[in-house]
Design a protein around this motif. Structure first.
Motif, PDB file in Angstrom:
ATOM      1  N   ILE A 102     -24.525 -28.469  40.105  1.00  0.00           N
ATOM      2  CA  ILE A 102     -24.997 -29.293  41.224  1.00  0.00           C
ATOM      3  C   ILE A 102     -25.357 -30.688  40.730  1.00  0.00           C
ATOM      4  O   ILE A 102     -25.032 -31.699  41.369  1.00  0.00           O
ATOM      5  CB  ILE A 102     -26.207 -28.618  41.912  1.00  0.00           C
ATOM      6  CG1 ILE A 102     -25.775 -27.307  42.583  1.00  0.00           C
ATOM      7  CG2 ILE A 102     -26.846 -29.554  42.930  1.00  0.00           C
ATOM      8  CD1 ILE A 102     -26.943 -26.437  43.026  1.00  0.00           C
ATOM      9  N   LYS A 104     -24.156 -32.277  38.133  1.00  0.00           N
ATOM     10  CA  LYS A 104     -22.918 -32.990  37.817  1.00  0.00           C
ATOM     11  C   LYS A 104     -22.261 -33.527  39.082  1.00  0.00           C
ATOM     12  O   LYS A 104     -21.785 -34.662  39.111  1.00  0.00           O
ATOM     13  CB  LYS A 104     -21.962 -32.068  37.059  1.00  0.00           C
ATOM     14  CG  LYS A 104     -20.734 -32.772  36.546  1.00  0.00           C
ATOM     15  CD  LYS A 104     -19.892 -31.840  35.699  1.00  0.00           C
ATOM     16  CE  LYS A 104     -18.665 -32.586  35.194  1.00  0.00           C
ATOM     17  NZ  LYS A 104     -17.834 -31.736  34.348  1.00  0.00           N
ATOM     18  N   GLN A 105     -22.237 -32.728  40.143  1.00  0.00           N
ATOM     19  CA  GLN A 105     -21.659 -33.170  41.419  1.00  0.00           C
ATOM     20  C   GLN A 105     -22.401 -34.366  41.991  1.00  0.00           C
ATOM     21  O   GLN A 105     -21.825 -35.148  42.748  1.00  0.00           O
ATOM     22  CB  GLN A 105     -21.684 -32.031  42.443  1.00  0.00           C
ATOM     23  CG  GLN A 105     -20.731 -30.913  42.151  1.00  0.00           C
ATOM     24  CD  GLN A 105     -20.941 -29.735  43.095  1.00  0.00           C
ATOM     25  OE1 GLN A 105     -21.789 -29.741  43.970  1.00  0.00           O
ATOM     26  NE2 GLN A 105     -20.115 -28.701  42.902  1.00  0.00           N
ATOM     27  N   ASN A 106     -23.663 -34.511  41.632  1.00  0.00           N
ATOM     28  CA  ASN A 106     -24.494 -35.612  42.127  1.00  0.00           C
ATOM     29  C   ASN A 106     -24.588 -36.775  41.138  1.00  0.00           C
ATOM     30  O   ASN A 106     -25.435 -37.652  41.292  1.00  0.00           O
ATOM     31  CB  ASN A 106     -25.901 -35.099  42.453  1.00  0.00           C
ATOM     32  CG  ASN A 106     -25.916 -34.287  43.722  1.00  0.00           C
ATOM     33  OD1 ASN A 106     -25.906 -34.848  44.813  1.00  0.00           O
ATOM     34  ND2 ASN A 106     -25.903 -32.972  43.595  1.00  0.00           N
TER      35      ASN A 106
END
Length: 134
Positions: A102, A104-106
């Motif tokens: 999560i 990394k996605q942000n």
């Protein structure tokens, strides 16, 4: 330029300002960690505002800011939503792996250990100590 592993735990806005003032004087960049557990009692938004205020007073001195969320996954997620880019999370296993994904996605990063070598909360006069230490 980084301290090469020298990072500071700060408990207050004054601690953050002292750390950044000294780093500005020494022309080095510093990593600031929030105090362990502070994310739970002070709040992720307050701590981000504290770091942002201190770094606006001393531009180009902050290498990175790290919020210490302990093993509280909910607080780590709140830190991501608030905009923190580096989150210290001591939880393990699948939960840590999911949170790392999560993060990394942000555009953020989850770390599992602190590299801080000094805690300004341990000193009556952080300015005097910081001047000697750096």
């Amino acid at each position: 330029m980084s301290f090469g592993g020298r990072a500071i735990v700060v408990h207050t806005l004054d601690h953050a300002r002292v750390a950044l003032a000294i780093s500005a004087e020494r022309r080095v960049r510093v990593t600031l960690y929030t105090a362990p557990g502070a994310a739970s009692y002070a709040g992720v938004g307050y701590l981000l505002a504290m770091i942002n205020q201190a770094s606006s007073d001393f531009p180009d001195t902050l290498e990175k800011a790290v919020i210490d969320c302990g093993s509280d996954a909910g607080t780590a997620q709140a830190a991501l939503r608030a905009g923190w880019k580096t989150i210290l999370f001591r939880g393990r296993g699948k939960l840590a792996k999911n949170l790392a994904g999560i993060a990394k996605q942000n555009g953020a990063r989850l770390i599992g250990e602190s590299e801080a070598v000094v805690d300004f909360g341990d000193y009556e006069d952080p300015m005097e100590f910081g001047q000697r230490w750096l």
